[in-house]
Enzyme design. Structure first.
Site, mmCIF file in Angstrom:
data_model
loop_
_atom_site.group_PDB
_atom_site.id
_atom_site.type_symbol
_atom_site.label_atom_id
_atom_site.label_comp_id
_atom_site.label_asym_id
_atom_site.label_seq_id
_atom_site.Cartn_x
_atom_site.Cartn_y
_atom_site.Cartn_z
ATOM 1 N N GLY A 1 0.671 -1.216 -0.081
ATOM 2 C CA GLY A 1 -0.051 -0.112 0.087
ATOM 3 C C GLY A 1 0.751 1.292 0.035
ATOM 4 O O GLY A 1 0.283 2.436 0.270
ATOM 5 N N TRP B 1 2.056 3.065 -2.537
ATOM 6 C CA TRP B 1 1.930 3.787 -3.648
ATOM 7 C C TRP B 1 0.660 4.367 -3.373
ATOM 8 O O TRP B 1 0.157 5.465 -3.730
ATOM 9 C CB TRP B 1 1.954 3.005 -4.892
ATOM 10 C CG TRP B 1 3.361 3.108 -5.546
ATOM 11 C CD1 TRP B 1 4.616 2.975 -4.712
ATOM 12 C CD2 TRP B 1 3.793 2.872 -6.899
ATOM 13 N NE1 TRP B 1 5.605 2.913 -5.573
ATOM 14 C CE2 TRP B 1 4.996 3.032 -6.927
ATOM 15 C CE3 TRP B 1 3.003 3.161 -8.146
ATOM 16 C CZ2 TRP B 1 5.781 3.000 -8.251
ATOM 17 C CZ3 TRP B 1 3.461 3.026 -9.274
ATOM 18 C CH2 TRP B 1 5.156 2.958 -9.367
ATOM 19 N N ASP C 1 -5.761 -5.845 -5.014
ATOM 20 C CA ASP C 1 -4.796 -6.831 -5.070
ATOM 21 C C ASP C 1 -5.417 -8.065 -4.834
ATOM 22 O O ASP C 1 -6.370 -8.210 -4.162
ATOM 23 C CB ASP C 1 -3.628 -6.385 -3.997
ATOM 24 C CG ASP C 1 -2.174 -7.268 -4.186
ATOM 25 O OD1 ASP C 1 -2.388 -8.318 -4.210
ATOM 26 O OD2 ASP C 1 -1.173 -6.602 -4.494
ATOM 27 N N ASP D 1 -8.488 -10.381 -8.266
ATOM 28 C CA ASP D 1 -7.615 -10.260 -9.322
ATOM 29 C C ASP D 1 -8.084 -9.278 -10.446
ATOM 30 O O ASP D 1 -9.380 -9.687 -10.909
ATOM 31 C CB ASP D 1 -7.871 -11.879 -9.982
ATOM 32 C CG ASP D 1 -6.724 -12.084 -11.208
ATOM 33 O OD1 ASP D 1 -5.997 -11.111 -11.584
ATOM 34 O OD2 ASP D 1 -6.507 -13.314 -11.388
ATOM 35 N N LYS E 1 6.104 -0.851 -13.763
ATOM 36 C CA LYS E 1 7.390 -1.131 -13.716
ATOM 37 C C LYS E 1 7.881 -1.993 -14.761
ATOM 38 O O LYS E 1 6.958 -2.839 -15.385
ATOM 39 C CB LYS E 1 7.696 -1.930 -12.289
ATOM 40 C CG LYS E 1 8.860 -2.327 -12.129
ATOM 41 C CD LYS E 1 8.921 -3.365 -10.841
ATOM 42 C CE LYS E 1 8.979 -2.322 -9.536
ATOM 43 N NZ LYS E 1 8.939 -3.093 -8.385
#
Length: 224
Positions: free
Chosen positions: A79, A81, A99, A115, A179
């Site tokens: 958590g 971010w 998540d 999901d 990322k």
């Protein structure tokens, strides 16, 4: 917004009190954590992870987060971010964190367990935000295998899935951050990004460790 953490001081290295029962790799990891200024700063400032500073530094450079925005944080646990996003969008904004793992509540955010690749996730996220997103964030990374080619494929697969979700929930002119690994985004994904967004950049924030191959792709100006 939180301040940038101080650089590590010379001669201030902390050593493990005991290495008994720990593998060499575990000892290296723990020593690095103990001497990481971002880990110390995260603890001091109440962030759940040092990764919070990566988003803070990306935002300081590119000015992505604004009051009143609707933000989605994919693969959000633990958590860090999400905390940064909540502080930035203020009370007028909406932050939805999702998540597959359980995640402790974050004040000011809607935390969903599930999901995000499932069909119902798009509906749940959009309903929680009350509309389309202005920004979709993904700091997800798979567990590494140590095999560079395999790890690269796995992290890029996550980034591609995150991008697919983003293109379905983003409002026009929205932005996407994910990322990736050093060397940048795969050609196929980069082509999609350049088609669907006005500007695509790659950024390596200072909080990313020097020995890490991670970096971030930042796409702004969603065209749909």
């Amino acid at each position: 917004m939180a301040k940038k953490p101080p650089a590590a001081g010379r001669g201030m290295a902390t050593r493990l009190r005991t290495a008994e029962g720990r593998s060499t790799a575990s000892q290296r990891w723990l020593t690095r954590q103990l001497n990481d200024p971002y880990v110390r700063a995260a603890k001091a400032q109440g962030f759940r992870s040092r990764a919070a500073f990566k988003l803070l530094e990306i935002d300081a450079k590119l000015k992505l987060l604004k009051p009143g925005m609707r933000v989605v944080d994919l693969g959000a646990a633990p958590g860090g971010w999400t905390q940064v996003a909540v502080a930035a969008v203020e009370e007028r904004g909406e932050v939805v964190a999702i998540d597959i793992l359980p995640m402790d509540p974050v004040a000011g955010a809607t935390v969903l367990q599930g999901d995000f690749t499932e069909d119902e996730a798009e509906v749940r996220v959009t309903a929680a935000m009350g509309g389309k997103a202005d920004l979709v964030l993904s700091d997800m990374a798979p567990n590494t295998t140590g095999h560079q080619a395999t790890d690269h494929l796995r992290i890029m697969a996550l980034a591609e899935i995150a991008l697919d979700f983003a293109t379905r929930v983003l409002a026009p002119k929205g932005a996407f951050v994910a990322k990736v690994l050093q060397g940048g985004t795969e050609a196929e994904m980069l082509a999609v990004l350049k088609r669907d967004f006005a500007v695509v950049r790659h950024v390596k924030p200072p909080a990313s460790r020097k020995d890490s191959a991670e970096m971030y792709v930042v796409a702004t100006g969603f065209r749909r």
